[in-house]
Design a protein around this motif. Structure first.
Motif, PDB file in Angstrom:
ATOM      1  N   VAL A   1      -0.042  62.650  97.875  1.00  0.00           N
ATOM      2  CA  VAL A   1      -0.819  63.501  98.486  1.00  0.00           C
ATOM      3  C   VAL A   1      -2.059  62.475  98.004  1.00  0.00           C
ATOM      4  O   VAL A   1      -3.177  62.854  98.449  1.00  0.00           O
TER       5      VAL A   1
ATOM      6  N   TYR B   1      -1.255  74.654  98.978  1.00  0.00           N
ATOM      7  CA  TYR B   1      -0.013  75.240  97.942  1.00  0.00           C
ATOM      8  C   TYR B   1       1.051  75.355  97.633  1.00  0.00           C
ATOM      9  O   TYR B   1       0.728  76.881  98.053  1.00  0.00           O
TER      10      TYR B   1
ATOM     11  N   LEU C   1       0.942  70.222  94.073  1.00  0.00           N
ATOM     12  CA  LEU C   1       0.834  70.807  95.127  1.00  0.00           C
ATOM     13  C   LEU C   1       2.104  71.909  95.446  1.00  0.00           C
ATOM     14  O   LEU C   1       2.049  73.286  95.846  1.00  0.00           O
TER      15      LEU C   1
ATOM     16  N   LEU D   1      -0.148  69.692 102.829  1.00  0.00           N
ATOM     17  CA  LEU D   1       0.852  70.334 102.124  1.00  0.00           C
ATOM     18  C   LEU D   1       2.409  69.630 101.421  1.00  0.00           C
ATOM     19  O   LEU D   1       2.498  68.329 102.535  1.00  0.00           O
TER      20      LEU D   1
ATOM     21  N   THR E   1       6.021  67.298  91.960  1.00  0.00           N
ATOM     22  CA  THR E   1       4.376  67.804  93.211  1.00  0.00           C
ATOM     23  C   THR E   1       3.579  68.431  92.626  1.00  0.00           C
ATOM     24  O   THR E   1       3.838  70.377  92.420  1.00  0.00           O
TER      25      THR E   1
ATOM     26  N   LEU F   1     -10.077  69.609  97.417  1.00  0.00           N
ATOM     27  CA  LEU F   1      -9.947  69.123  96.344  1.00  0.00           C
ATOM     28  C   LEU F   1     -10.325  67.666  96.667  1.00  0.00           C
ATOM     29  O   LEU F   1     -11.423  67.817  97.840  1.00  0.00           O
TER      30      LEU F   1
ATOM     31  N   GLY G   1      -6.125  71.282  99.930  1.00  0.00           N
ATOM     32  CA  GLY G   1      -4.365  71.333  99.138  1.00  0.00           C
ATOM     33  C   GLY G   1      -4.291  72.959  99.461  1.00  0.00           C
ATOM     34  O   GLY G   1      -4.436  73.708  99.575  1.00  0.00           O
TER      35      GLY G   1
ATOM     36  N   ASN H   1       2.888  62.973  94.765  1.00  0.00           N
ATOM     37  CA  ASN H   1       2.160  63.710  94.550  1.00  0.00           C
ATOM     38  C   ASN H   1       0.821  61.684  94.674  1.00  0.00           C
ATOM     39  O   ASN H   1      -0.409  62.014  94.524  1.00  0.00           O
TER      40      ASN H   1
END
Length: 322
Positions: A20, A38, A68, A7, A66, A52, A36, A17
């Motif tokens: 992640v 959110y 997420l 997260l 991001t 994911l 993931g 990003n």
């Protein structure tokens, strides 16, 4: 380890990003399922969690923000509230959680590791302020720094044309690294930071001395955690009669495509976070020090005595701005 979650929390920063993406693909490479979360900790409470795949993080490494999403979640400080989030991880048999964010995000990860021993937590420093102990640089700092430099270079053209003093207010609540590094990079006459006591009378005298020797304009860099640009201008007016303008760069510092340095840093730290989970580590933050990947216990990261500040850079900026 079969399943992990990731997260992003707190203020967004360019490179989140990419981090992640690194966590997701490094985990899948090691046959680990990735979920993931959110909207940060709020999404953990709301069970806004999705699996994911490799394609989920495609075309993301170059994007700011991001995907997420992020959200403030002050109620996560409450133990009874956290139980709900922990249960949402448990019901999916998630064994590891990677939290990308700043100090507050790390504290949430620490609480989860303390209250649920079967879930390992790793922090990844994602904040433009560069204010996380245990790492020389945080994800997003370099991009934000370059955004400030580009903005001030443009402002300097106007400052020179009109022979004005420009006061540039940049982000940095408790840490003045953005103001410090940007101030050195743009040749600011004065840098005002939370870490250093500055007498505004001395700042005014320095500007006045510059004017007397023929300088047509000045740049004063101010970290928001020390004082606002407007407050700085007001204080200067008590000691010197000059034409000043204030520019508050604001949230443009958080946006934009991440720099190459931030993409590489995010990829390295995200991958290292997965490696630490596989090795059994928990309640630590990943970092980079002297270009070596590191991990530091949360307790050490939170210790104010370990707060970093580059006095040598500050002193150099003063010496070069005479």
């Amino acid at each position: 380890m079969k399943k992990i979650a990731v997260l992003t929390s707190g203020g967004d920063s360019p490179g989140m990003n990419a981090a992640v993406r690194a966590v997701t693909r490094k985990a899948i490479y090691n046959n680990i399922e990735v979920y993931g979360v959110y909207q940060g900790y709020q999404g953990l409470l709301n069970d806004n969690i999705e699996k994911l795949e490799l394609g989920s993080v495609g075309d993301t490494i170059q994007r700011g923000g991001t995907f997420l999403y992020s959200a403030r979640c002050p109620e996560f400080k409450d133990a009874d509230v956290r139980k709900k989030g922990i249960e949402n991880l448990r019901k999916r048999d998630i064994e590891g959680l990677v939290v990308i964010g700043g100090d507050g995000s790390y504290r949430g990860a620490q609480r989860i590791s303390e209250e649920c021993k079967e879930i390992q937590t790793i922090g990844v420093p994602g904040t433009i302020d560069n204010d996380i102990n245990g790492s020389d640089f945080t994800i997003g700092f370099d991009t934000a720094l370059n955004t400030i430099i580009d903005s001030v270079d443009k402002i300097r053209d106007t400052a020179s044309s009109h022979a004005r003093t420009f006061i540039i207010e940049v982000m940095g609540r408790d840490c003045g690294d953005l103001a410090l590094w940007a101030g050195l990079s743009v040749g600011a006459e004065t840098i005002i930071l939370p870490e250093v006591n500055v007498d505004i009378k001395d700042v005014a005298e320095k500007i006045d001395n510059g004017i007397k020797r023929g300088k047509k304009h000045s740049i004063v860099m101010v970290a928001e955690g020390c004082m606002s640009g407007e407050a700085c201008a007001k204080e200067l007016s008590k000691y010197i009669n000059i034409d000043t303008r204030v520019s508050v760069l604001g949230h443009i510092q958080r946006g934009g495509s991440p720099s190459g340095a931030d993409r590489v840093l995010a990829s390295r730290l995200g991958g290292h976070a997965v490696e630490l989970l596989l090795s059994g580590k928990t309640a630590v933050g990943v970092g980079i020090m002297n270009n070596e990947l590191t991990d530091t216990p949360f307790d050490e990261i939170f210790n104010a005595k370990n707060q970093k500040f580059e006095h040598s850079i500050y002193n150099l900026a003063k010496e070069l701005s005479i």
